[in-house]
Motif scaffolding. Structure first.
Motif, PDB file in Angstrom:
ATOM      1  N   LEU A 132       8.918   3.760 -15.693  1.00 23.86           N
ATOM      2  CA  LEU A 132       8.725   4.870 -14.766  1.00 23.86           C
ATOM      3  C   LEU A 132       7.278   4.992 -14.320  1.00 23.86           C
ATOM      4  N   HIS A 133       6.341   4.638 -15.210  1.00 23.01           N
ATOM      5  CA  HIS A 133       4.917   4.782 -14.922  1.00 23.01           C
ATOM      6  C   HIS A 133       4.198   3.433 -14.852  1.00 23.01           C
ATOM      7  N   ALA A 134       4.957   2.376 -14.634  1.00 24.64           N
ATOM      8  CA  ALA A 134       4.385   1.023 -14.690  1.00 24.64           C
ATOM      9  C   ALA A 134       3.264   0.812 -13.692  1.00 24.64           C
ATOM     10  N   ALA A 135       3.325   1.479 -12.553  1.00 23.51           N
ATOM     11  CA  ALA A 135       2.327   1.263 -11.504  1.00 23.51           C
ATOM     12  C   ALA A 135       1.101   2.155 -11.663  1.00 23.51           C
ATOM     13  N   ASP A 136       1.088   3.007 -12.662  1.00 27.57           N
ATOM     14  CA  ASP A 136       0.001   3.975 -12.827  1.00 27.57           C
ATOM     15  C   ASP A 136      -0.913   3.540 -13.970  1.00 27.57           C
ATOM     16  N   PRO A 137      -2.140   3.114 -13.687  1.00 28.71           N
ATOM     17  CA  PRO A 137      -3.040   2.633 -14.747  1.00 28.71           C
ATOM     18  C   PRO A 137      -3.543   3.740 -15.666  1.00 28.71           C
ATOM     19  N   ALA A 138      -3.215   4.995 -15.349  1.00 31.11           N
ATOM     20  CA  ALA A 138      -3.665   6.091 -16.211  1.00 31.11           C
ATOM     21  C   ALA A 138      -2.941   6.100 -17.556  1.00 31.11           C
TER      22      ALA A 138
END
Length: 362
Positions: A132-138
Motif C-alpha cells: 500500500l505504501h510501496a511508492a512512499d519513501p517515508a
C-alpha cells in the motif's frame, strides 16, 4: 488493501494528529488500549492508511507537538509459533498440522489445517500494508518473526528497510509455524531495533517520525518461567524444563545432538539465567514501558505499541487444550491471552484488536 492489523495503520496517517486520524470505527479508546477488531475493521484500516495532509503530531509523551510527522518506522512483531498451524493455517504447514491434529484427537483435521489461501493471513496482511505504501519513501519497516528463536527481516539484513529483497525475506519468513512463543526475546528485539534507528537518526528526523510496534500473537508466552528452581512445568516429552537448567545443559536434557543442538542452544536469546523469571507479564509490560521511555528520551514525534490477538474459538477443544500451556486454568486460553495483549497495548498507549480467523487479517 489491508483488511486487518488495523493497528499498524495508526502510524501511517503521517501528519495527522491523534484527534484527526480516522480510527473511530476501530478504536474505542486508543490511549487505553481498548479496541475490538471485529466488524468494520477493514474500512477503518483503509481510511487510516490513506495519506493525509501535513499537520501536527503527537509527542512521545502524548502531548501535542508542533512538528509535522512525515516519517514512519514500523516494527511488525509477528508470532509464528506452532499453534499458528491451527489459528492461521496455510498449505506450507499442512503436513505438520495434520500430524499434530491427529495426535491431539481433533476432528475434521484436513479442513482445519488447509487454510483458505496460498499464504497465511499474517503474512498476507503485512505484505498488503507494505504494498500500500510501496511508492512512499517515508515508510521503512523491520519484521521480527518470533517463536523460540526470533529473527529480524528473515536474518537477511538488520534494521529498518523499504520494499525490496531484504524486506521480502522478512515477509517470507512469516509463513513458518513452529516451536514456542517467546514474547520476551521478541520485544527485546523490537526495542533494540528502535534504539539503533533513533541513535542513527538526527534529532530533527526523530521529531518528525511516527514509531510503532505492531505485535500479533495467538498464544501465551511459552516458556513461562518463575523465579526459583524446580518450580516450572516439565516440557513434554523430555521430562525437563527450559526454565530450570542452564543453556549448556539443554541438549543433554532433551536428547538432542549435532545441528539440532546448535539450534536449540540459540533458543530464547533473552533468557540469561536458569531458575529466574522469564516471559512473566510484568516483564513484558516493563519492556513496552522501556520502548515508550526510549521514544520520550530521544524526542520521537510519536511512539506506540499496538497488539492484536488471532484466536479461532471454533477450534475443537482438543486442539485448544493441546496448544494451551495450562489447560487446567480456571480462565479460558482466549481470555488469558486477551488480557495480556490488552495490558501490553495499554502500557504502549496503543490499540488492541481481536480476530477470529487468519483471513480477517488480510
Amino acid at each position: 488493501m489491508l483488511r486487518g492489523l488495523a493497528v499498524a495503520c495508526a502510524v501511517s496517517c503521517l501528519g495527522c494528529s491523534e484527534d484527526t486520524a480516522p480510527v473511530a470505527d476501530a478504536a474505542v479508546d486508543a490511549k487505553a488500549g481498548k479496541v475490538d477488531g471485529t466488524g468494520d475493521i477493514g474500512k477503518a484500516a483503509d481510511a487510516v492508511a490513506a495519506d493525509g495532509p501535513p499537520g501536527d503530531g503527537v509527542g512521545a509523551d502524548g502531548s501535542d507537538a508542533s512538528t509535522p510527522l512525515d516519517r514512519a518506522r514500523i516494527v511488525f512483531v509477528i508470532d509464528c509459533s506452532g499453534s499458528m498451524q491451527f489459528m492461521d493455517p496455510s498449505p506450507a504447514t499442512l503436513d505438520a498440522c495434520l500430524q499434530v491434529c491427529a495426535d491431539a484427537g481433533g476432528a475434521n483435521c484436513q479442513q482445519l489445517c488447509s487454510g483458505s489461501g496460498t499464504t497465511p493471513g499474517r503474512q498476507a496482511a503485512v505484505q498488503a500494508f507494505v504494498d500500500l505504501h510501496a511508492a512512499d519513501p517515508a515508510y521503512a519497516y523491520a519484521i521480527v518473526r518470533f517463536n523460540a528463536l526470533p529473527t529480524v527481516n528473515g536474518n537477511d539484513c538488520t534494521g529498518f528497510v523499504g520494499p525490496g529483497s531484504c524486506l521480502d525475506q522478512g515477509i517470507a519468513s512469516l509463513g513458518a509455524a513452529e516451536l514456542l512463543t517467546d514474547y520476551q526475546s521478541a520485544l527485546v528485539a523490537a526495542r533494540d531495533l528502535l534504539q539503533a534507528e533513533m541513535a542513527a537518526a538526527s534529532a530533527g528526523e526523530r521529531a518528525r517520525t511516527k514509531y510503532a510496534v505492531v505485535l500479533l500473537s495467538d498464544g501465551l508466552p511459552d516458556p513461562l518461567c518463575h523465579d526459583g528452581c524446580d518450580n516450572d512445568p516439565l516440557t513434554v516429552p523430555a521430562g525437563a524444563s527450559w526454565c530450570d537448567a542452564p543453556r549448556s545443559q539443554w541438549c543433554e536434557d532433551f536428547y538432542v545432538t549435532g545441528d539440532q543442538c546448535l539450534q536449540m542452544e540459540s533458543f530464547f536469546p533473552a533468557m540469561t539465567a536458569a531458575c529466574a523469571d522469564y516471559n512473566q507479564p510484568s516483564q513484558l509490560v516493563q519492556l513496552v514501558g522501556e520502548i515508550l521511555t526510549l521514544g520520550a528520551q530521544q524526542g520521537a514525534g510519536e511512539i506506540r505499541v499496538h497488539t492484536a490477538l488471532l484466536f479461532n474459538p471454533a477450534l475443537p477443544q482438543a486442539i485448544i487444550d493441546f496448544v494451551d500451556p495450562d489447560p487446567d486454568h480456571a480462565d479460558s486460553l482466549e481470555t488469558r491471552i486477551e488480557q495480556l495483549l490488552r495490558d501490553l497495548a495499554r502500557a504502549g498507549t496503543g490499540v488492541y484488536t481481536h480476530y477470529t480467523a487468519g483471513p480477517q487479517l488480510d
